[in-house]
Design a protein around this motif. Sequence first.
Motif, PDB file in Angstrom:
ATOM      1  N   GLY A 241     -21.630  22.104   5.087  1.00 18.80           N
ATOM      2  CA  GLY A 241     -22.241  23.419   5.099  1.00 18.80           C
ATOM      3  C   GLY A 241     -23.369  23.555   4.103  1.00 18.80           C
ATOM      4  N   GLU A 242     -23.436  22.649   3.135  1.00 17.19           N
ATOM      5  CA  GLU A 242     -24.495  22.701   2.126  1.00 17.19           C
ATOM      6  C   GLU A 242     -25.422  21.493   2.263  1.00 17.19           C
ATOM      7  N   ASP A 243     -24.878  20.297   2.108  1.00 13.49           N
ATOM      8  CA  ASP A 243     -25.679  19.081   2.241  1.00 13.49           C
ATOM      9  C   ASP A 243     -25.777  18.628   3.696  1.00 13.49           C
ATOM     10  N   ILE A 244     -24.703  18.834   4.429  1.00 17.64           N
ATOM     11  CA  ILE A 244     -24.608  18.440   5.828  1.00 17.64           C
ATOM     12  C   ILE A 244     -23.741  19.449   6.566  1.00 17.64           C
ATOM     13  N   THR A 245     -23.753  19.374   7.890  1.00 21.86           N
ATOM     14  CA  THR A 245     -22.696  19.990   8.702  1.00 21.86           C
ATOM     15  C   THR A 245     -22.194  18.904   9.633  1.00 21.86           C
ATOM     16  N   LEU A 246     -20.886  18.742   9.712  1.00 19.36           N
ATOM     17  CA  LEU A 246     -20.298  17.697  10.542  1.00 19.36           C
ATOM     18  C   LEU A 246     -19.349  18.297  11.570  1.00 19.36           C
ATOM     19  N   GLN A 247     -19.415  17.753  12.783  1.00 21.97           N
ATOM     20  CA  GLN A 247     -18.575  18.207  13.883  1.00 21.97           C
ATOM     21  C   GLN A 247     -18.272  17.011  14.788  1.00 21.97           C
ATOM     22  N   SER A 248     -17.493  17.263  15.843  1.00 27.00           N
ATOM     23  CA  SER A 248     -17.252  16.226  16.845  1.00 27.00           C
ATOM     24  C   SER A 248     -16.829  16.848  18.162  1.00 27.00           C
ATOM     25  N   LEU A 249     -17.414  16.332  19.243  1.00 24.45           N
ATOM     26  CA  LEU A 249     -16.966  16.659  20.588  1.00 24.45           C
ATOM     27  C   LEU A 249     -16.279  15.467  21.249  1.00 24.45           C
ATOM     28  N   SER A 250     -16.089  14.412  20.477  1.00 18.29           N
ATOM     29  CA  SER A 250     -15.393  13.246  21.004  1.00 18.29           C
ATOM     30  C   SER A 250     -13.912  13.597  21.194  1.00 18.29           C
ATOM     31  N   PRO A 251     -13.235  12.997  22.193  1.00 18.93           N
ATOM     32  CA  PRO A 251     -11.839  13.364  22.476  1.00 18.93           C
ATOM     33  C   PRO A 251     -10.857  12.739  21.488  1.00 18.93           C
ATOM     34  N   VAL A 252     -10.933  13.183  20.231  1.00 11.31           N
ATOM     35  CA  VAL A 252     -10.044  12.690  19.174  1.00 11.31           C
ATOM     36  C   VAL A 252      -9.497  13.885  18.415  1.00 11.31           C
ATOM     37  N   ASP A 253      -8.379  13.668  17.719  1.00 11.36           N
ATOM     38  CA  ASP A 253      -7.850  14.747  16.881  1.00 11.36           C
ATOM     39  C   ASP A 253      -8.163  14.526  15.409  1.00 11.36           C
ATOM     40  N   ARG A 254      -8.766  13.388  15.094  1.00  9.85           N
ATOM     41  CA  ARG A 254      -9.218  13.147  13.734  1.00  9.85           C
ATOM     42  C   ARG A 254     -10.408  12.194  13.756  1.00  9.85           C
ATOM     43  N   VAL A 255     -11.394  12.503  12.966  1.00 12.57           N
ATOM     44  CA  VAL A 255     -12.551  11.632  12.789  1.00 12.57           C
ATOM     45  C   VAL A 255     -12.409  10.909  11.462  1.00 12.57           C
ATOM     46  N   GLU A 256     -12.480   9.600  11.508  1.00  9.59           N
ATOM     47  CA  GLU A 256     -12.470   8.795  10.287  1.00  9.59           C
ATOM     48  C   GLU A 256     -13.560   7.736  10.410  1.00  9.59           C
ATOM     49  N   VAL A 257     -14.532   7.837   9.544  1.00  8.21           N
ATOM     50  CA  VAL A 257     -15.639   6.882   9.498  1.00  8.21           C
ATOM     51  C   VAL A 257     -15.657   6.275   8.105  1.00  8.21           C
ATOM     52  N   GLU A 258     -15.643   4.971   8.023  1.00 11.40           N
ATOM     53  CA  GLU A 258     -15.589   4.294   6.728  1.00 11.40           C
ATOM     54  C   GLU A 258     -16.812   3.406   6.557  1.00 11.40           C
ATOM     55  N   ARG A 259     -17.682   3.842   5.662  1.00 14.64           N
ATOM     56  CA  ARG A 259     -18.872   3.068   5.288  1.00 14.64           C
ATOM     57  C   ARG A 259     -19.669   2.594   6.510  1.00 14.64           C
ATOM     58  N   ALA A 260     -20.008   3.535   7.356  1.00 11.85           N
ATOM     59  CA  ALA A 260     -20.850   3.225   8.512  1.00 11.85           C
ATOM     60  C   ALA A 260     -22.310   3.119   8.064  1.00 11.85           C
TER      61      ALA A 260
ATOM     62  N   THR B  94     -24.549   3.807   3.399  1.00  7.42           N
ATOM     63  CA  THR B  94     -23.497   4.002   4.397  1.00  7.42           C
ATOM     64  C   THR B  94     -22.908   5.393   4.235  1.00  7.42           C
ATOM     65  N   LEU B  95     -22.208   5.839   5.277  1.00  9.77           N
ATOM     66  CA  LEU B  95     -21.565   7.147   5.262  1.00  9.77           C
ATOM     67  C   LEU B  95     -20.085   6.981   5.552  1.00  9.77           C
ATOM     68  N   SER B  96     -19.271   7.654   4.746  1.00  9.77           N
ATOM     69  CA  SER B  96     -17.845   7.785   5.030  1.00  9.77           C
ATOM     70  C   SER B  96     -17.548   9.259   5.271  1.00  9.77           C
ATOM     71  N   ALA B  97     -16.708   9.523   6.272  1.00  8.84           N
ATOM     72  CA  ALA B  97     -16.371  10.912   6.577  1.00  8.84           C
ATOM     73  C   ALA B  97     -14.987  10.968   7.201  1.00  8.84           C
ATOM     74  N   ALA B  98     -14.291  12.066   6.933  1.00 11.45           N
ATOM     75  CA  ALA B  98     -12.961  12.261   7.522  1.00 11.45           C
ATOM     76  C   ALA B  98     -12.693  13.758   7.657  1.00 11.45           C
ATOM     77  N   PHE B  99     -12.217  14.145   8.844  1.00 10.44           N
ATOM     78  CA  PHE B  99     -11.800  15.525   9.061  1.00 10.44           C
ATOM     79  C   PHE B  99     -10.986  15.595  10.339  1.00 10.44           C
ATOM     80  N   ASP B 100     -10.158  16.622  10.425  1.00  9.36           N
ATOM     81  CA  ASP B 100      -9.329  16.845  11.608  1.00  9.36           C
ATOM     82  C   ASP B 100     -10.074  17.711  12.618  1.00  9.36           C
ATOM     83  N   VAL B 101      -9.790  17.468  13.880  1.00 12.73           N
ATOM     84  CA  VAL B 101     -10.396  18.223  14.970  1.00 12.73           C
ATOM     85  C   VAL B 101      -9.283  18.771  15.855  1.00 12.73           C
ATOM     86  N   VAL B 102      -9.344  20.053  16.144  1.00 13.91           N
ATOM     87  CA  VAL B 102      -8.415  20.675  17.080  1.00 13.91           C
ATOM     88  C   VAL B 102      -9.168  20.925  18.379  1.00 13.91           C
ATOM     89  N   ARG B 103      -8.665  20.340  19.451  1.00 16.44           N
ATOM     90  CA  ARG B 103      -9.284  20.486  20.769  1.00 16.44           C
ATOM     91  C   ARG B 103      -8.328  21.230  21.699  1.00 16.44           C
TER      92      ARG B 103
END
Length: 520
Positions: free
Chosen positions: A78-97, A249-258
């Motif tokens: 919300g400040e440096d970035i905004t992150l979301q996902s429409l991929s069919p997952v319940d959690r996004v985990e990206v490690e040093r992409a 690289t970017l690491s990110a993790a958050f839960d998604v409710v679909r």
Amino acid sequence: MRHVQVLASDRFEGRAPATAGEERTVAYIAERFAEAGLQPGGDGGGWTQAVPLVRARVEGPVVATLHVGGEDRALANGEDITLQSLSPVDRVEVERAPLVFVGFGIDAPERGWDDYKGADLAGKVAVVLINDPDFETPEPGAFDGRAVTYHGRWTYKYEELARRGALGALIVHETAPAAYGWETVRASGLSPLFDIPRADAARHHTLLRGWIHRDTAVSLFAAAGLDFEREKARAQTAAFAPVALGDATLSAAFDVVRDEVVTRNVVGRLDGASRPGETVIVSAHWDAYGIGEPDASGDRIRRGAVDNATGVAAVLELARVFAAGPRPARSLLFVALAAEEKGLQGATYYAANPLTPLETTAAVLNIEMLSPDGPTHDIATWGNGRVSLEDDLGRIAQAHGRRRSPDPNLESGFFYRADHFAFARAGVPAITIGAGLDMVEGGVERGTALREAYFADCYHRPCDAWSPDWDPSGQVRDVELLYALARELADGDHWPHWHEGSEFKALREASQERRARPAE
């Protein structure tokens, strides 16, 4: 103004799809259609057309970290970035992409342009610029100068990067090329996403998507040993090729409710007296942004008074006047469209599942954001549509002592940001009509200042609210022109058409035989 006051009231909770605010909104519009004397035009003889959608919302905290030059930097969502996902997952985990800069992210063979040059984006997060390569160049190039093409829209960027197999997509926000400030990005980015249900959703969406603040991007490029402005200038040329952002690289993790939800278009029908199989659609989107983050005063309701309770009010008033007679030759559909703010979803669904044939739909007149600031000498259309409806509106405006103004901000890409675009893509002649800028009191200078203040301070935010200080006389004059245009189209026997140079001309012409012998 009663319609605007009601629809933008706190009780309607910002009219977000699939909320209690939607229930009240749909009921209100349907009741007004019935009172006017329309017939239900929706599914199964009802007032609504169901629009099934997948809703995806971020649940809980978003953890994101940049790793560059041996250092870690936490990024605030919300400040440096905004992150979301429409991929069919319940959690996004990206490690040093790995992060890779792909310029404007455009592949347009017809314009001799390929930003990708065969780059392999699998497992990588692409950083991409908003708008087109021509936006800041001194001379027009392959992308029509400052007039944004569809390739400049954020929707295209996400779609193309998904096609390219990228793990993620981050669009660099810059206020002028985006045509709105970071606060608008933040408000949208912290809201749920919507999409049509897809059996292969993973193929249509990157795992991770979002925006990155310009200041964050500039510091990222610098840490990677690159100059942001120099790389942007390189991206403005057809010779551009993707470049890795150093060791970043970017690491990110958050839960998604679909979940799957159903929102609704509201449809009222007035059957034509002599050619009921031919249709003119008058539309506006009913949704706004619901309840979100509090503003400085603690207000959380994003009421959408200008955007777009004014458009819905115009549709309701036009429905009332047309239903009072005389009955037009062609049928009229009055449609309050759902989920425009979520990517033109209601209009897109209607275009794919039309309630009357698109081939014999003469025109779509979509209404957006009429002015609360008083009358203008002009009335505006959004974007350069290359469609005869623009000429028709100009002629009618002139007959009323006014004029049609071409969109003065083609670089904002409004042609691709309103519901008429979903119909245009299906070949139907369509325009979005909104307020002009040349005010009777204060001229273009005052009109421009008021519009800029609205987009800077209130667009998609709580202060887009109805006020007793509004001067609705300009909206009245605009709706009078809309009535005259809709009346001419509904009583006439001519078929609006796309001009030479329109990408929709061939599609419409392919159905010409159906219009020559319409089925009644």
